[in-house]
Enzyme design. Structure first.
Site, PDB file in Angstrom:
ATOM      1  N   ARG A 273       3.766  -4.447  -1.321  1.00  0.00           N
ATOM      2  CA  ARG A 273       2.841  -3.434  -1.838  1.00  0.00           C
ATOM      3  C   ARG A 273       3.055  -2.061  -1.186  1.00  0.00           C
ATOM      4  NH1 ARG A 273      -0.104  -7.247  -4.558  1.00  0.00           N
ATOM      5  NH2 ARG A 273      -1.526  -8.661  -3.462  1.00  0.00           N
TER       6      ARG A 273
ATOM      7  N   SER B 163      -9.218 -10.709   6.200  1.00  0.00           N
ATOM      8  CA  SER B 163      -9.004 -12.146   6.342  1.00  0.00           C
ATOM      9  C   SER B 163      -8.224 -12.528   7.604  1.00  0.00           C
ATOM     10  CB  SER B 163      -8.285 -12.677   5.104  1.00  0.00           C
ATOM     11  OG  SER B 163      -7.058 -12.009   4.907  1.00  0.00           O
TER      12      SER B 163
ATOM     13  N   TYR C 163     -16.144 -11.659   6.705  1.00  0.00           N
ATOM     14  CA  TYR C 163     -16.295 -13.090   6.432  1.00  0.00           C
ATOM     15  C   TYR C 163     -17.174 -13.755   7.490  1.00  0.00           C
ATOM     16  CZ  TYR C 163     -12.383 -11.907   3.439  1.00  0.00           C
ATOM     17  OH  TYR C 163     -11.592 -11.301   2.498  1.00  0.00           O
TER      18      TYR C 163
ATOM     19  N   CYS D 255      -9.655  -4.728  -8.956  1.00  0.00           N
ATOM     20  CA  CYS D 255      -8.207  -4.722  -8.810  1.00  0.00           C
ATOM     21  C   CYS D 255      -7.622  -5.679  -9.833  1.00  0.00           C
ATOM     22  CB  CYS D 255      -7.783  -5.145  -7.402  1.00  0.00           C
ATOM     23  SG  CYS D 255      -6.098  -4.593  -7.005  1.00  0.00           S
TER      24      CYS D 255
ATOM     25  N   LYS E 116      -9.373  -0.050   5.814  1.00  0.00           N
ATOM     26  CA  LYS E 116      -8.954  -1.442   5.779  1.00  0.00           C
ATOM     27  C   LYS E 116      -7.497  -1.598   6.161  1.00  0.00           C
ATOM     28  CE  LYS E 116      -8.264  -4.996   2.382  1.00  0.00           C
ATOM     29  NZ  LYS E 116      -8.081  -5.295   1.005  1.00  0.00           N
TER      30      LYS E 116
ATOM     31  N   CYS F 112      -4.631  -7.654  -9.026  1.00  0.00           N
ATOM     32  CA  CYS F 112      -3.624  -8.580  -8.458  1.00  0.00           C
ATOM     33  C   CYS F 112      -3.978 -10.060  -8.603  1.00  0.00           C
ATOM     34  CB  CYS F 112      -3.320  -8.231  -7.012  1.00  0.00           C
ATOM     35  SG  CYS F 112      -4.750  -8.090  -5.946  1.00  0.00           S
TER      36      CYS F 112
ATOM     37  N   LYS G  49      -6.190   2.216   2.760  1.00  0.00           N
ATOM     38  CA  LYS G  49      -5.819   0.808   2.773  1.00  0.00           C
ATOM     39  C   LYS G  49      -4.342   0.688   3.119  1.00  0.00           C
ATOM     40  CE  LYS G  49      -5.738  -3.276  -0.213  1.00  0.00           C
ATOM     41  NZ  LYS G  49      -6.223  -3.864  -1.468  1.00  0.00           N
TER      42      LYS G  49
HETATM   43  C1  PBG Z   1      -6.921  -6.828  -3.629  1.00  0.00           C
HETATM   44  C2  PBG Z   1      -7.484  -7.016  -2.276  1.00  0.00           C
HETATM   45  C3  PBG Z   1      -6.847  -7.503  -1.122  1.00  0.00           C
HETATM   46  C4  PBG Z   1      -7.820  -7.563  -0.136  1.00  0.00           C
HETATM   47  C5  PBG Z   1      -9.005  -7.098  -0.700  1.00  0.00           C
HETATM   48  N1  PBG Z   1      -8.765  -6.742  -2.023  1.00  0.00           N
HETATM   49  C6  PBG Z   1      -5.476  -7.998  -0.904  1.00  0.00           C
HETATM   50  C7  PBG Z   1      -4.320  -7.120  -0.958  1.00  0.00           C
HETATM   51  O1  PBG Z   1      -4.400  -5.914  -1.185  1.00  0.00           O
HETATM   52  O2  PBG Z   1      -3.235  -7.673  -0.801  1.00  0.00           O
HETATM   53  C8  PBG Z   1      -7.616  -8.059   1.267  1.00  0.00           C
HETATM   54  C9  PBG Z   1      -8.823  -8.597   1.912  1.00  0.00           C
HETATM   55  C10 PBG Z   1      -8.609  -9.463   3.101  1.00  0.00           C
HETATM   56  O3  PBG Z   1      -7.489  -9.651   3.607  1.00  0.00           O
HETATM   57  O4  PBG Z   1      -9.621  -9.992   3.549  1.00  0.00           O
HETATM   58  N2  PBG Z   1      -6.219  -5.667  -3.821  1.00  0.00           N
HETATM   59 ZN    ZN Z   2      -4.879  -5.811  -5.626  1.00  0.00          ZN
END
Ligand code: PBG
Ligand code: ZN
Length: 329
Positions: free
Chosen positions: A218, A275, A314, A121, A249, A123, A196
């Site tokens: 997003r 997370s 995690y 990614c 996810k 970001c 996602k």
């Molecule tokens: C990047 C990405 C994200 C996560 C995994 N890859 C963050 C997002 O899309 O904002 C989230 C993982 C997590 O919250 O543990 N695109």
């Molecule tokens: Zn990203």
């Protein structure tokens, strides 16, 4: 009483041995993927405030983390890079000397059998914090694909075993597949973040990866939490494009979606226990309000029961320890 007719469902729950015999779902260390955040520099080890037990690690500490992961029998890690320098097009993501590329080379050198998955990614690498190329205030699809494909190839060149694109651009699987094939990586699988959602459960991750969008949100690329049928479309298009694994996810609030995806495909399905799900459990455990071990194992098991073959979490190191203890009991 004896005239009553009913089924004695409790019969199969009378002993440990019977319960084990009829158990439908199991949890094993083999199921786990452990996420690791790698940062540039030396002797850097910063605990993420909202994720107790999870750190940003420079490569020297990362090496020690690998020892632990391998010792615990965890078969796989996913890498998230946190670079120093960010710019509009996220160039550190596809820098061959980037932090994820370096960490990948190190891991594969030290532990050739450990599966290294690269989160693909932009970001963490863009100064605006969005997952793709921004024009005005919109994240444009096709130009983002080019950079994503470039990132994937650079990660494969560094030795990544699996590419896991997470930016939710349309066509990212086929774009990456073509680029990988052209570069000679026909056997590097794609683990697509197929489904996602635009979720508040990613909050702590954005602290950990320093990837909070600097404007907007997003929602024009990640999915609306209200939608189930749309998840089927997202999964179906990634299957068509040649994905090798499908990720759902977040996990916990989306177990219904996990089941939908499971029933749709014969591909391996991955649950991402994100997370925010981790942080909530940790916070309650620190307060002494829940039995952390029991809650974590039950939670991870529920993701398997919902249809996941693999769980990204995690909690992987703790869970691996607890499963070992259970085996020895
Ligand atoms: C990047 C990405 C994200 C996560 C995994 N890859 C963050 C997002 O899309 O904002 C989230 C993982 C997590 O919250 O543990 N695109
Ligand atoms: Zn990203």
């Amino acid at each position: 009483m004896t005239n009553l007719s009913f089924r004695r469902n409790r019969r199969l729950r009378t002993t440990d041995a019977l319960r084990a015999m009829v158990r439908e779902t199991t949890l094993s260390v083999e199921d786990f993927i452990y996420p690791i955040f790698v940062v540039e520099g030396e002797n850097e080890k910063h605990e993420i405030a909202s994720m107790p037990g999870i750190y940003q690690l420079s490569l020297d500490h990362f090496e020690k983390e690998l020892d632990e992961v391998v010792e615990l029998g965890i078969p796989s890690i996913i890498l998230f890079g946190v670079p120093h320098d960010k710019d509009a097009c996220g160039s550190e993501a596809y820098n061959n000397e980037g932090i994820v590329q370096q960490a990948t080379r190190l891991a594969k050198e030290k532990y050739p059998h450990l599966l290294v998955i690269a989160d693909t990614c932009l970001c963490q690498y863009t100064d605006h914090g969005h997952c793709g190329v921004v024009e005005g205030d919109y994240v444009v699809n096709d130009p983002s694909l080019e950079l994503l494909a470039k990132t994937a190839v650079s990660q494969a060149e560094a030795g990544a075993d699996i590419i896991a694109p997470s930016n939710m651009m349309d066509g990212f699987v086929v774009a990456i597949r073509e680029a990988l094939d052209e570069a000679g990586f026909v056997n590097v699988p794609i683990m697509s973040y197929a489904v996602k959602y635009a979720s508040a459960y990613y909050g702590p991750f954005r602290d950990a990866a320093d990837s909070t969008p600097q404007f907007g949100d997003r929602k024009t690329y990640q999915m609306d939490p209200a939608n189930r049928r749309e998840a089927i479309r997202e999964a179906a298009s990634d299957i068509e494009e040649g994905a090798d694994f499908l990720i759902v996810k977040p996990a916990l609030s989306y177990l219904d979606v996990m089941r939908e995806v499971r029933d749709l495909t014969t591909l391996p399905v991955v649950a991402y226990n994100v997370s925010g799900e981790y942080s909530m459990v940790k916070a309650a455990a620190q307060q002494g309000w829940i039995d952390e071990r029991a809650i974590v194992l039950e939670t991870l098991l529920s993701m398997k029961r919902a249809g996941a073959d693999i769980v990204m979490t995690y909690h992987a190191k703790d869970a691996a320890r607890w499963l070992k203890e259970t085996d020895n009991e």
